[in-house]
Design an enzyme around this catalytic site. Structure first.
Site, short mmCIF file in Angstrom:
data_model
loop_
_atom_site.label_atom_id
_atom_site.label_comp_id
_atom_site.label_asym_id
_atom_site.label_seq_id
_atom_site.Cartn_x
_atom_site.Cartn_y
_atom_site.Cartn_z
N ALA A 103 0.89 -1.11 0.02
CA ALA A 103 0.02 0.04 -0.02
C ALA A 103 0.80 1.24 -0.04
CB ALA A 103 -1.01 0.00 1.31
N TYR A 104 1.82 1.38 0.82
CA TYR A 104 2.70 2.30 1.00
C TYR A 104 3.49 2.80 -0.45
CZ TYR A 104 6.53 5.50 2.94
OH TYR A 104 7.29 6.62 3.14
N ILE A 105 4.25 1.80 -0.62
CA ILE A 105 5.11 2.06 -1.79
C ILE A 105 4.24 2.20 -3.11
CG2 ILE A 105 6.81 0.64 -3.08
CD1 ILE A 105 7.81 -0.34 -0.85
N SER A 122 1.48 3.89 -3.31
CA SER A 122 1.12 5.33 -3.23
C SER A 122 2.46 6.23 -3.47
CB SER A 122 0.52 5.57 -1.89
OG SER A 122 1.49 5.59 -0.82
N LYS A 123 3.39 6.00 -2.95
CA LYS A 123 4.62 6.78 -3.35
C LYS A 123 5.20 6.72 -4.65
CE LYS A 123 5.33 8.83 0.53
NZ LYS A 123 5.01 10.12 0.65
#
Length: 298
Positions: free
Chosen positions: A179-181, A183-184
């Site tokens: 999820a985090y990577i 989005s970035k």
């Protein structure tokens, strides 16, 4: 630490400036908006910018903390304004941008630092699509809305610069950070394309792919308690380097090596990443099924 991030040409120029007695920062007199400025990297960056003569627009949700940072900057002779905004509220962001442009005409530099991380394996994510939605809301759509709102004025004045605080995960592709990577990576890719469209207007984008930084954002992951991590002051100096020198990308050597390895030997790196991820299971917060590792902003 900061010198390692500079090219030989930049180092030579810096040395020449020191010898000639010229130490004036390109940020002097510039209006610099920093999101997530109430703590961590954002707070440290705001202090660094103000120390170089920039006017800092501090943006975050926490009014009391913003005011604390503003007062600290002004006590040291800097110039700062505090703007309390929920960056996931589209209407609030649009109103905020309109008010800022009415007051300042244009923002010279935008630092998209506000964000949240989540570390949770796919095994625990099958019924948690909201984790992905919330992460995209703050890490991608919030900075995107700010960029689109501020970009016309930047292009009209013939100068502008956007610095995105992303992650070395864009290159590393670490398990449990889907999820985090993702989005970035979306923000990283958007900015590379946008920068090509605004090149002729002297509006540039820098993606700062930071490694692990010791902030509240990593507190929920027990494995990071003793892991090597950069301090917020070190990270802020790197961000200011990006503001002053306007590179396309800033990253660490190990991430660049991993990026090449992922291209040359994708299945081998998959196996290595899988084996490594098994040594560091989900945190207690992630296993609890609550907010998990959606922790304090950096």
């Amino acid at each position: 630490m900061g010198l390692l991030w500079q090219t030989p040409a930049v180092l030579l120029r810096r040395l020449t400036e020191v010898v000639a007695g010229r130490r004036e920062s390109p940020l002097l007199g510039r209006t610099v908006m920093v999101t997530g400025a109430s703590s961590g990297i954002g707070e440290a960056t705001a202090h660094e910018v103000a120390a170089r003569g920039g006017r800092v627009l501090l943006v975050a949700r926490r009014v009391d903390e913003l005011e604390r940072v503003r007062r600290a900057i002004e006590e040291r002779g800097g110039e700062a304004e505090a703007w309390a905004v929920d960056l996931t509220d589209a209407a609030a962001v649009d109103a905020f941008v309109a008010e800022v442009l009415a007051r300042h005409s244009a923002v010279d530099h935008l630092v998209n630092n506000a964000g949240r991380s989540i570390r949770r394996s796919l095994d625990l994510s099958y019924d948690r699509i909201h984790d992905f939605e919330r992460t995209m809301a703050i890490n991608y759509f919030a900075p995107l809305r700010l960029i689109l709102g501020l970009l016309p004025a930047m292009r009209a004045q013939g100068f502008g610069h956007v610095v995105n605080i992303v992650t070395w995960g864009v290159q590393m592709k670490a398990p449990k950070f889907s999820a985090y990577i993702a989005s970035k990576t979306a923000l990283d890719t958007f900015s590379r394309i946008a920068g090509r469209e605004t090149y002729g207007d002297n509006v540039t984008f820098s993606n700062v792919r930071l490694p692990l930084v010791r902030t509240g954002m990593i507190a929920a992951t027990e494995a990071y308690a003793t892991a090597p991590a950069m301090s917020v002051e070190q990270a802020a100096r790197i961000v200011v380097h990006a503001l002053e020198e306007r590179p396309i990308t800033v990253s660490v050597p190990v991430a660049r090596v991993a990026e090449v390895a992922n291209l040359l030997a994708p299945r081998l790196t998959d196996a290595v990443a899988w084996a490594a991820s098994r040594r560091f299971p989900d945190s207690a917060a992630a296993r609890a099924g609550n907010a998990g590792d959606l922790t304090a902003p950096r």
